[in-house]
Scaffold this active site. Structure first.
Site, PDB file in Angstrom:
ATOM      1  N   CYS A 155       4.690   1.481  11.265  1.00  0.00           N
ATOM      2  CA  CYS A 155       5.522   2.184  10.293  1.00  0.00           C
ATOM      3  C   CYS A 155       6.202   3.414  10.880  1.00  0.00           C
ATOM      4  O   CYS A 155       7.084   3.988  10.258  1.00  0.00           O
ATOM      5  CB  CYS A 155       4.684   2.587   9.074  1.00  0.00           C
ATOM      6  SG  CYS A 155       4.017   1.158   8.205  1.00  0.00           S
ATOM      7  N   THR A 183      10.648  -7.389 -12.917  1.00  0.00           N
ATOM      8  CA  THR A 183      10.111  -8.735 -13.028  1.00  0.00           C
ATOM      9  C   THR A 183       9.011  -8.952 -11.993  1.00  0.00           C
ATOM     10  O   THR A 183       9.201  -8.678 -10.805  1.00  0.00           O
ATOM     11  CB  THR A 183      11.223  -9.777 -12.798  1.00  0.00           C
ATOM     12  OG1 THR A 183      12.240  -9.591 -13.779  1.00  0.00           O
ATOM     13  CG2 THR A 183      10.679 -11.188 -12.901  1.00  0.00           C
ATOM     14  N   GLN A 229      -6.474  -1.357   5.467  1.00  0.00           N
ATOM     15  CA  GLN A 229      -7.088  -1.948   6.654  1.00  0.00           C
ATOM     16  C   GLN A 229      -8.451  -2.586   6.394  1.00  0.00           C
ATOM     17  O   GLN A 229      -8.931  -3.349   7.245  1.00  0.00           O
ATOM     18  CB  GLN A 229      -7.219  -0.884   7.748  1.00  0.00           C
ATOM     19  CG  GLN A 229      -5.903  -0.407   8.324  1.00  0.00           C
ATOM     20  CD  GLN A 229      -5.134  -1.483   9.071  1.00  0.00           C
ATOM     21  OE1 GLN A 229      -5.709  -2.434   9.580  1.00  0.00           O
ATOM     22  NE2 GLN A 229      -3.822  -1.333   9.134  1.00  0.00           N
ATOM     23  N   ALA A 269       0.811  -1.216   0.000  1.00  0.00           N
ATOM     24  CA  ALA A 269       0.000   0.000   0.000  1.00  0.00           C
ATOM     25  C   ALA A 269       0.842   1.263   0.000  1.00  0.00           C
ATOM     26  O   ALA A 269       0.423   2.280  -0.560  1.00  0.00           O
ATOM     27  CB  ALA A 269      -0.956   0.003   1.196  1.00  0.00           C
ATOM     28  N   THR A 270       2.023   1.236   0.614  1.00  0.00           N
ATOM     29  CA  THR A 270       2.866   2.432   0.610  1.00  0.00           C
ATOM     30  C   THR A 270       3.258   2.812  -0.807  1.00  0.00           C
ATOM     31  O   THR A 270       3.142   3.976  -1.211  1.00  0.00           O
ATOM     32  CB  THR A 270       4.125   2.214   1.470  1.00  0.00           C
ATOM     33  OG1 THR A 270       3.739   2.101   2.840  1.00  0.00           O
ATOM     34  CG2 THR A 270       5.093   3.384   1.329  1.00  0.00           C
TER      35      THR A 270
END
Length: 377
Positions: free
Chosen positions: A328, A243, A181, A72-73
């Site tokens: 995080c 890749t 979430q 998601a970041t």
């Protein structure tokens, strides 16, 4: 005996059925999706396409609207920064977001500000959610993007995406949500076609770390005008070179399909755990954080009078593994920006801990946890 893991909002255990898919493509079907001259490559390509369908189905999207990322970041960065060039060309250099977003949204927004964009950071209610009317009031003719998370990782409070989508109406601004979430947990919430961009992570839905996706819905026949942030290949429609990690992608697809199929069953299991937890802790007088009518079933953020979060976590570390903020930003000991935005003082914010669980969580002796806490209160 190790402590029982209760930090599922940070990362979830690997679902055994997903692990089997992951290991199969790591050890047996290990072909490169880009290899077009043999069956190994063809089978890898088919696995990736199947995963696109599985991920897309959860949110009612099409397979070609799924862009695989590392999580998601990266998806948030691709959504916010990837739209910036088109926004400049169109004269839409205003962004709306909220004060409680994950740093993976707030820091790209800060980068946009440094490059000349205007960003409006909307406050939230004491309950932890942003008012859709505030989003509507902040809209300007030059607004190019609105980014509001689906649910907060620290408090578990759901955000009113449907109301915000309705408020946006036919305004040309793109609507993005960090859905890490809620993906695979709140099925209907993310199927609103007015949500143009959705960011997800595999490790939040019982899949592996290092894989996620950005869903970029078309408006009619037009895709969001994303530009790549990295260069060096044509993978993922030229938006994300490199890749493709077939094993991770196949595992994400399996996790997505299982999550959709079992969402209601898992929700009920989590709600039952919540009932047991609150029954055990209620006599201790915890202060609950956020509007509890909007909190996801698998999350509780709370504090006990006279006990800061560090002391609380030390007191129970042999029983349960819990946290006092976003994983995080765990290197930072400053009060949570989320809790501060909700009106909590530094001392109140520093007292809060998050407990989050899932359908794979072991049985917890909540009474033993309550007895341990009682010794420190």
């Amino acid at each position: 005996m190790s402590a029982i893991y209760l930090d599922c909002n940070a990362t979830t255990p690997l679902e055994p059925r997903v692990r089997d898919v992951l290991m199969h493509f790591l050890t047996e079907e290990f072909g490169n999706e880009g290899s077009r001259t043999h069956a190994y490559g063809a089978r890898a390509k088919q696995a990736v396409q199947n995963a696109r369908d599985q991920v897309a189905m959860v949110v009612g999207a099409q397979r070609d609207e799924v862009i695989f990322t590392s999580g998601a970041t990266e998806s948030n960065n691709l959504a916010l920064l990837g739209l910036s060039a088109a926004a400049r060309e169109q004269g839409r250099c205003h962004v709306i977001t909220t004060a409680i977003e994950h740093k993976a949204v707030l820091e790209p927004c800060a980068a946009l500000e440094h490059s000349g964009f205007s960003v409006t950071y909307l406050p939230v209610t004491e309950g932890g959610w942003v008012d859709a009317k505030a989003v509507c009031a902040a809209l300007r003719p030059d607004t190019g993007l609105v980014s509001v998370m689906a649910a907060n990782n620290e408090t578990g409070v759901r955000q009113p995406l449907a109301e915000i989508a309705e408020a946006l109406g036919d305004h040309p601004a793109y609507f993005h949500t960090d859905a890490a979430q809620v993906f695979g947990k709140e099925i209907d919430m993310l199927r609103n076609k007015r949500i143009d961009l959705l960011s997800i992570s595999g490790h939040k839905i019982y899949g592996p770390k290092g894989i996620g996706a950005l869903i970029a819905r078309r408006r009619g026949y037009e895709r969001p005008p994303l530009r790549p942030l990295m260069f060096g290949g044509s993978q993922e429609r030229g938006l994300r070179p490199g890749t493709l990690p077939v094993a991770l992608i196949a595992a994400l697809g399996a996790a997505a399909e299982i999550s959709q199929r079992e969402a209601e069953k898992r929700r009920a299991q989590c709600a039952a755990v919540r009932t047991q937890l609150m029954a055990a802790l209620e006599p201790l007088g915890p202060r609950l954080t956020g509007d509890q009518s909007q909190v996801m079933e698998h999350t509780v953020n709370l504090a006990f009078p006279g006990l800061d979060s560090e002391a609380l976590m030390v007191a129970v570390k042999d029983l349960v593994a819990i946290s006092n903020g976003s994983a995080c930003t765990s290197a930072s000991y400053t009060p949570s920006h989320v809790l501060k935005a909700m009106g909590l003082s530094d001392d109140e914010a520093n007292a809060c801990v998050r407990i989050s669980w899932c359908h794979l969580t072991e049985s917890v002796e909540w009474g033993a946890l309550a007895d341990r806490l009682r010794q420190f209160l």
